[in-house]
Motif scaffolding. Structure first.
Motif, PDB file in Angstrom:
ATOM      1  N   ALA A  89       0.831  -1.213   0.000  1.00 25.38           N
ATOM      2  CA  ALA A  89       0.000   0.000   0.000  1.00 25.38           C
ATOM      3  C   ALA A  89       0.864   1.260   0.000  1.00 25.38           C
ATOM      4  CB  ALA A  89      -0.929   0.000   1.209  1.00 25.38           C
ATOM      5  N   LEU A  90       1.978   1.236   0.713  1.00 25.77           N
ATOM      6  CA  LEU A  90       2.875   2.388   0.734  1.00 25.77           C
ATOM      7  C   LEU A  90       3.494   2.634  -0.637  1.00 25.77           C
ATOM      8  CD1 LEU A  90       4.370   4.566   2.392  1.00 25.77           C
ATOM      9  CD2 LEU A  90       6.152   2.869   2.775  1.00 25.77           C
ATOM     10  N   PHE A  91       3.978   1.568  -1.270  1.00 27.99           N
ATOM     11  CA  PHE A  91       4.545   1.719  -2.613  1.00 27.99           C
ATOM     12  C   PHE A  91       3.476   2.153  -3.616  1.00 27.99           C
ATOM     13  CE2 PHE A  91       8.146  -1.026  -1.208  1.00 27.99           C
ATOM     14  CZ  PHE A  91       9.141  -0.097  -1.467  1.00 27.99           C
ATOM     15  N   ASN A  92       2.261   1.667  -3.440  1.00 29.79           N
ATOM     16  CA  ASN A  92       1.159   2.075  -4.311  1.00 29.79           C
ATOM     17  C   ASN A  92       0.898   3.569  -4.173  1.00 29.79           C
ATOM     18  OD1 ASN A  92      -1.153   2.059  -5.950  1.00 29.79           O
ATOM     19  ND2 ASN A  92      -2.450   1.646  -4.190  1.00 29.79           N
ATOM     20  N   PHE A  93       0.884   4.071  -2.959  1.00 23.52           N
ATOM     21  CA  PHE A  93       0.652   5.493  -2.730  1.00 23.52           C
ATOM     22  C   PHE A  93       1.749   6.337  -3.363  1.00 23.52           C
ATOM     23  CE2 PHE A  93       1.358   9.244  -0.031  1.00 23.52           C
ATOM     24  CZ  PHE A  93       0.172   9.905  -0.269  1.00 23.52           C
ATOM     25  N   ILE A  94       2.990   5.944  -3.149  1.00 22.32           N
ATOM     26  CA  ILE A  94       4.113   6.702  -3.705  1.00 22.32           C
ATOM     27  C   ILE A  94       4.082   6.662  -5.238  1.00 22.32           C
ATOM     28  CG2 ILE A  94       6.629   6.760  -3.897  1.00 22.32           C
ATOM     29  CD1 ILE A  94       6.689   5.830  -0.963  1.00 22.32           C
ATOM     30  N   GLY A  95       3.770   5.499  -5.788  1.00 20.67           N
ATOM     31  CA  GLY A  95       3.686   5.383  -7.241  1.00 20.67           C
ATOM     32  C   GLY A  95       2.566   6.211  -7.830  1.00 20.67           C
ATOM     33  N   THR A  96       1.430   6.241  -7.172  1.00 25.06           N
ATOM     34  CA  THR A  96       0.304   7.041  -7.654  1.00 25.06           C
ATOM     35  C   THR A  96       0.641   8.530  -7.606  1.00 25.06           C
ATOM     36  OG1 THR A  96      -1.238   5.363  -6.894  1.00 25.06           O
ATOM     37  CG2 THR A  96      -2.136   7.536  -7.325  1.00 25.06           C
ATOM     38  N   ILE A  97       1.302   8.966  -6.560  1.00 27.71           N
ATOM     39  CA  ILE A  97       1.721  10.365  -6.475  1.00 27.71           C
ATOM     40  C   ILE A  97       2.691  10.692  -7.607  1.00 27.71           C
ATOM     41  CG2 ILE A  97       2.995  12.041  -5.067  1.00 27.71           C
ATOM     42  CD1 ILE A  97       0.181  11.474  -4.081  1.00 27.71           C
ATOM     43  N   GLY A  98       3.611   9.769  -7.901  1.00 29.46           N
ATOM     44  CA  GLY A  98       4.556   9.989  -9.003  1.00 29.46           C
ATOM     45  C   GLY A  98       3.870  10.078 -10.351  1.00 29.46           C
ATOM     46  N   PHE A  99       2.911   9.178 -10.595  1.00 28.23           N
ATOM     47  CA  PHE A  99       2.178   9.231 -11.863  1.00 28.23           C
ATOM     48  C   PHE A  99       1.381  10.521 -11.988  1.00 28.23           C
ATOM     49  CE2 PHE A  99       2.317   4.448 -12.343  1.00 28.23           C
ATOM     50  CZ  PHE A  99       3.062   4.487 -13.511  1.00 28.23           C
ATOM     51  N   CYS A 100       0.751  10.934 -10.905  1.00 26.10           N
ATOM     52  CA  CYS A 100      -0.030  12.180 -10.949  1.00 26.10           C
ATOM     53  C   CYS A 100       0.870  13.385 -11.198  1.00 26.10           C
ATOM     54  CB  CYS A 100      -0.816  12.356  -9.657  1.00 26.10           C
ATOM     55  SG  CYS A 100      -2.162  11.189  -9.469  1.00 26.10           S
ATOM     56  N   TRP A 101       2.046  13.387 -10.588  1.00 27.18           N
ATOM     57  CA  TRP A 101       2.990  14.479 -10.816  1.00 27.18           C
ATOM     58  C   TRP A 101       3.416  14.506 -12.279  1.00 27.18           C
ATOM     59  CZ3 TRP A 101       8.412  14.352 -11.795  1.00 27.18           C
ATOM     60  CH2 TRP A 101       9.033  15.600 -11.704  1.00 27.18           C
ATOM     61  N   TYR A 102       3.663  13.324 -12.857  1.00 24.46           N
ATOM     62  CA  TYR A 102       4.059  13.232 -14.255  1.00 24.46           C
ATOM     63  C   TYR A 102       2.938  13.718 -15.173  1.00 24.46           C
ATOM     64  CZ  TYR A 102       5.084  11.121 -18.771  1.00 24.46           C
ATOM     65  OH  TYR A 102       5.293  10.917 -20.106  1.00 24.46           O
ATOM     66  N   LEU A 103       1.701  13.312 -14.897  1.00 27.56           N
ATOM     67  CA  LEU A 103       0.571  13.722 -15.735  1.00 27.56           C
ATOM     68  C   LEU A 103       0.280  15.216 -15.614  1.00 27.56           C
ATOM     69  CD1 LEU A 103      -1.892  10.768 -15.203  1.00 27.56           C
ATOM     70  CD2 LEU A 103      -0.541  11.284 -17.240  1.00 27.56           C
ATOM     71  N   GLN A 104       0.454  15.759 -14.410  1.00 28.47           N
ATOM     72  CA  GLN A 104       0.202  17.184 -14.215  1.00 28.47           C
ATOM     73  C   GLN A 104       1.270  18.042 -14.897  1.00 28.47           C
ATOM     74  OE1 GLN A 104       0.318  18.412 -10.139  1.00 28.47           O
ATOM     75  NE2 GLN A 104      -0.771  20.310 -10.547  1.00 28.47           N
ATOM     76  N   ARG A 105       2.500  17.542 -14.921  1.00 27.05           N
ATOM     77  CA  ARG A 105       3.597  18.283 -15.549  1.00 27.05           C
ATOM     78  C   ARG A 105       3.418  18.420 -17.045  1.00 27.05           C
ATOM     79  NH1 ARG A 105       9.401  16.003 -14.675  1.00 27.05           N
ATOM     80  NH2 ARG A 105       9.557  16.225 -16.903  1.00 27.05           N
ATOM     81  N   PRO A 107       3.713  17.071 -21.207  1.00 28.53           N
ATOM     82  CA  PRO A 107       4.880  16.785 -22.059  1.00 28.53           C
ATOM     83  C   PRO A 107       5.834  17.975 -22.105  1.00 28.53           C
ATOM     84  CG  PRO A 107       2.947  17.204 -23.401  1.00 28.53           C
ATOM     85  CD  PRO A 107       2.476  17.187 -21.967  1.00 28.53           C
ATOM     86  N   ARG A 108       7.094  17.659 -22.254  1.00 29.78           N
ATOM     87  CA  ARG A 108       8.112  18.730 -22.328  1.00 29.78           C
ATOM     88  C   ARG A 108       8.021  19.402 -23.695  1.00 29.78           C
ATOM     89  NH1 ARG A 108      13.549  17.101 -19.237  1.00 29.78           N
ATOM     90  NH2 ARG A 108      12.549  16.516 -17.305  1.00 29.78           N
ATOM     91  N   LYS A 109       8.238  20.716 -23.681  1.00 23.45           N
ATOM     92  CA  LYS A 109       8.153  21.478 -24.921  1.00 23.45           C
ATOM     93  C   LYS A 109       9.513  21.881 -25.398  1.00 23.45           C
ATOM     94  CE  LYS A 109       3.609  23.152 -23.863  1.00 23.45           C
ATOM     95  NZ  LYS A 109       2.764  24.272 -23.617  1.00 23.45           N
TER      96      LYS A 109
END
Length: 109
Positions: A89-105, A107-109
């Motif tokens: 569950a801890l790794f799932n939480f950290i991974g979900t936060i990472g994916f959300c950060w990536y999606l919010q950021r 694509p690079r321009k």
């Protein structure tokens, strides 16, 4: 003092919950339902139309995996499964936060 009591209760060799027939039946039914839900989540992961849908599906798969581990812990009476579920569950939480950060950021321009 209270923590020692809980640790001694959790490490008891005689599993209290796994002894009843109702708990065993409920655990087996829960396992079947969780496996069906896991199959449907994998289906969403494969067929998801967008990346956010797939991220949510991966998160759901991990949550269902934690549920399967917890039901296994109740069914067998082994406490170590609950510790494994907490780590997953801890790794799932950290991974979900990472994916959300990536999606919010974006694509690079």
């Amino acid at each position: 003092m209270m923590l020692d009591c809980l640790v001694n209760f959790a490490t008891a060799t005689n599993p209290m919950l796994a002894a009843t027939a109702w708990v065993d039946l409920t655990a087996q039914v829960s396992m079947v339902v969780l496996v069906i839900a896991l199959f449907l989540a994998f289906l969403r992961l494969i067929l998801g139309p967008s990346l956010p849908d797939r991220v949510v599906a991966i998160d759901l798969v991990a949550v269902l995996l934690v549920g399967l581990i917890a039901v296994s812990a109740v069914e067998t009476g082994e406490v170590i499964f609950l510790r494994v579920a907490m780590v997953v569950a801890l790794f799932n939480f950290i991974g979900t936060i990472g994916f959300c950060w990536y999606l919010q950021r974006g694509p690079r321009k």
